[in-house]
Motif scaffolding. Structure first.
Motif, PDB file in Angstrom:
ATOM      1  N   TYR A  61       0.819  -1.211   0.000  1.00  0.00           N
ATOM      2  CA  TYR A  61       0.000   0.000   0.000  1.00  0.00           C
ATOM      3  C   TYR A  61       0.854   1.262   0.000  1.00  0.00           C
ATOM      4  N   GLY A  62       0.513   2.191  -0.898  1.00  0.00           N
ATOM      5  CA  GLY A  62       1.169   3.488  -0.944  1.00  0.00           C
ATOM      6  C   GLY A  62       2.545   3.486  -1.556  1.00  0.00           C
ATOM      7  N   SER A  63       3.045   2.321  -1.955  1.00  0.00           N
ATOM      8  CA  SER A  63       4.398   2.191  -2.476  1.00  0.00           C
ATOM      9  C   SER A  63       4.368   2.113  -4.000  1.00  0.00           C
ATOM     10  N   ASP A  64       5.460   1.686  -4.589  1.00  0.00           N
ATOM     11  CA  ASP A  64       5.531   1.454  -6.028  1.00  0.00           C
ATOM     12  C   ASP A  64       6.664   0.477  -6.291  1.00  0.00           C
ATOM     13  N   THR A  65       6.912   0.166  -7.570  1.00  0.00           N
ATOM     14  CA  THR A  65       7.940  -0.832  -7.905  1.00  0.00           C
ATOM     15  C   THR A  65       9.332  -0.235  -7.952  1.00  0.00           C
TER      16      THR A  65
END
Length: 320
Positions: A61-65
């Protein structure tokens, strides 16, 4: 679409291509169109060794790759795995309202369409293939598995969200009152924020780095997101017995974001004959990105041993 201005990378001023080469991997970035929106996608391929299998990774959640999550991808690629990752809809550089997860089935389906595109390609269709999900990405990964059970050799979970902690559960009264607005409040960012990042990261220096991610969502949770996560957790718990693939699930006993019972219940109730539960005493939520190096390296060692063994055990079929 979010701004495409590239921020300073967490590793410093070294050009991206040079950094990836220094890590022994080749990185590619592109966009992939799905019926539910466009995804930002990445691949991480080993530079100087043959590919043993492919791994399909989903962040939390709220992150990215990008930012620190890609360190997980880079580790797998350095072990000889072709890694594919996609920013979930509503996250990072993918389409969608920031961190609005009103329909997790569609969000999972969007990422799955990219993963299956790569998994069924000529280069990888004959190789074993694994799904990897971290935190809320574990819930999304489980939904992907339920939508495509026969496509995967195995599953790997890092602190998955299958059981919501009591302090994260949305108030039924609050949801009822918002529901009386006939869905108008579903996208409102008005739910209580329990400061999850501080509860996830043990190493203070890594907390600073993670907090510096310019694409990290920092607003309050949206009404529909919390409603949907509560529903999805109940759905997954009710369907644990459908899990037949080999899996490894890892959790820290001091996780303040997702309940260690998420991994325990999966282990107890899944129908898989090949299943492994790893509990790490005193570790927090972010086992690979947020723990001191000696702890993170222990988790990575266990994950590497598990996946390498499954590639040998199931490699002849390219799947189950």
């Amino acid at each position: 679409m979010p701004s495409e201005i590239t921020p300073k990378n967490f590793w410093g001023d070294m050009p991206e291509e040079e950094y990836y080469t220094s890590q022994g991997v080749r990185n590619t970035q592109s966009y992939f169109s799905t019926p539910h929106g466009k995804l930002f996608t990445q691949s991480f391929l080993p530079l100087d060794q043959p590919v043993k299998a492919s791994v399909y990774m989903t962040h939390g959640y709220g992150s990215d790759t990008g930012w620190l999550f890609q360190k997980i991808c880079i580790n797998f690629a350095s072990w000889g795995y072709a890694v594919f990752a996609a920013d979930l809809l509503g996250h990072g550089r993918s389409d969608g309202l920031r961190c609005y997860m009103g329909d997790m089935e569609k969000i999972a389906s969007a990422s799955l369409s990219f993963f299956l595109h790569a998994r069924r390609s000529e280069s990888y269709s004959h190789l074993p293939a694994f799904l990897f999900g971290e935190s809320m990405g574990g819930a999304a990964t489980m939904l992907m598995y339920f939508q495509s059970e026969d496509a995967w050799t195995g599953l790997i979970f890092s602190a998955p969200l299958f059981v919501m902690p009591e302090n994260m559960k949305p108030s039924k009264v609050r949801l009822f009152l918002y529901g009386m607005l006939f869905g108008l409040a579903d996208t409102w960012a008005t739910m209580p924020d329990n400061k999850m990042v501080g509860k996830a990261i043990k190493d203070p220096e890594k907390l600073k780095i993670i907090a510096g991610n310019p694409r990290r969502y920092t607003g309050p949770p949206r009404v529909g997101t919390m409603r949907e996560l509560a529903r999805v957790c109940e759905y997954i718990q009710a369907n644990f017995a459908r899990v037949t693939a080999p899996f490894l699930t890892c959790h820290g006993t001091s996780d303040g974001v997702t309940c260690p019972s998420s991994s325990r219940l999966l282990y107890e109730k899944a129908s898989s004959r090949d299943k492994t539960l790893k509990l790490y005493e005193g570790m927090y939520h972010s086992l690979i990105q947020g723990e001191p190096d000696e702890n993170a390296n222990l988790v990575l060692k266990d994950v590497r041993e598990w996946i390498d063994e499954r590639v040998v055990r199931y490699g002849g079929s390219g799947g189950l």
